[in-house]
Scaffold this motif. Structure first.
Motif, PDB file in Angstrom:
ATOM      1  N   GLN A 114      40.207 -38.321 -44.864  1.00 46.09           N
ATOM      2  CA  GLN A 114      41.004 -39.538 -44.807  1.00 46.09           C
ATOM      3  C   GLN A 114      40.622 -40.431 -45.976  1.00 46.09           C
ATOM      4  O   GLN A 114      39.463 -40.855 -46.085  1.00 46.09           O
ATOM      5  CB  GLN A 114      40.793 -40.272 -43.482  1.00 46.09           C
ATOM      6  CG  GLN A 114      41.732 -41.438 -43.280  1.00 46.09           C
ATOM      7  CD  GLN A 114      41.746 -41.921 -41.844  1.00 46.09           C
ATOM      8  OE1 GLN A 114      40.855 -41.623 -41.039  1.00 46.09           O
ATOM      9  NE2 GLN A 114      42.779 -42.667 -41.484  1.00 46.09           N
ATOM     10  N   LYS A 170      45.309 -44.180 -46.099  1.00 46.68           N
ATOM     11  CA  LYS A 170      46.118 -42.992 -45.830  1.00 46.68           C
ATOM     12  C   LYS A 170      45.784 -42.417 -44.469  1.00 46.68           C
ATOM     13  O   LYS A 170      44.746 -42.715 -43.883  1.00 46.68           O
ATOM     14  CB  LYS A 170      45.902 -41.948 -46.923  1.00 46.68           C
ATOM     15  CG  LYS A 170      46.388 -42.389 -48.297  1.00 46.68           C
ATOM     16  CD  LYS A 170      46.317 -41.248 -49.290  1.00 46.68           C
ATOM     17  CE  LYS A 170      46.874 -41.650 -50.639  1.00 46.68           C
ATOM     18  NZ  LYS A 170      46.836 -40.527 -51.621  1.00 46.68           N
ATOM     19  N   GLU A 171      46.669 -41.561 -43.980  1.00 48.16           N
ATOM     20  CA  GLU A 171      46.433 -40.900 -42.705  1.00 48.16           C
ATOM     21  C   GLU A 171      45.424 -39.758 -42.869  1.00 48.16           C
ATOM     22  O   GLU A 171      45.260 -39.207 -43.951  1.00 48.16           O
ATOM     23  CB  GLU A 171      47.753 -40.362 -42.140  1.00 48.16           C
ATOM     24  CG  GLU A 171      48.735 -41.443 -41.753  1.00 48.16           C
ATOM     25  CD  GLU A 171      49.970 -40.888 -41.078  1.00 48.16           C
ATOM     26  OE1 GLU A 171      50.760 -41.686 -40.556  1.00 48.16           O
ATOM     27  OE2 GLU A 171      50.140 -39.648 -41.054  1.00 48.16           O
TER      28      GLU A 171
END
Length: 123
Positions: A38, A42-43
């Motif tokens: 990660q 961001k995811e």
């Protein structure tokens, strides 16, 4: 259950790092094991995974040919060897265990997670 990730650090682009995930309270050969990462803002994304049997290994496209996931049953650990690192590989890397035995690509399938280890790749 504890998954202890280690091995992160700062490396220049083109360099290598090896991450390790030591498990206690579960036997890694009875689970699908995976690495996710990660980056800030961001995811969490799938990086690499190995099935319970070890017969199925998958990687996200951007790391194919550069990263290698492996499992050490004797040490009850999973490793991620990362070569030719790029600045876009910079992230916190997490190991995870999935009970069905299949290395799913979505983090919600994984019940056990390590605490993460930071990898920083400088350009």
């Amino acid at each position: 259950v504890q998954l202890q990730a280690s091995g992160g650090g700062t490396v220049q682009a083109g360099g290598s790092l090896s991450l390790s995930c030591a498990a206690s309270g579960l036997i890694v050969s009875r689970y699908a094991m995976a690495w996710f990462r990660q980056a800030p803002g961001k995811e969490r994304e799938f990086v690499a995974g190995m099935s319970r049997s070890g017969g199925m290994i998958s990687y996200r496209d951007s790391v194919k040919g550069r990263f290698t996931i492996s499992r050490d049953n004797a040490k009850n650990a999973v490793h991620l060897r990362m070569n030719s690192l790029k600045p876009e590989d910079t992230a916190v890397y997490y190991c995870a265990a999935e009970a069905s035995g299949w290395p799913e690509g979505q983090p919600n399938y994984y019940y056990y997670w390590g605490q993460g280890t930071l990898v920083t790749v400088s350009s």
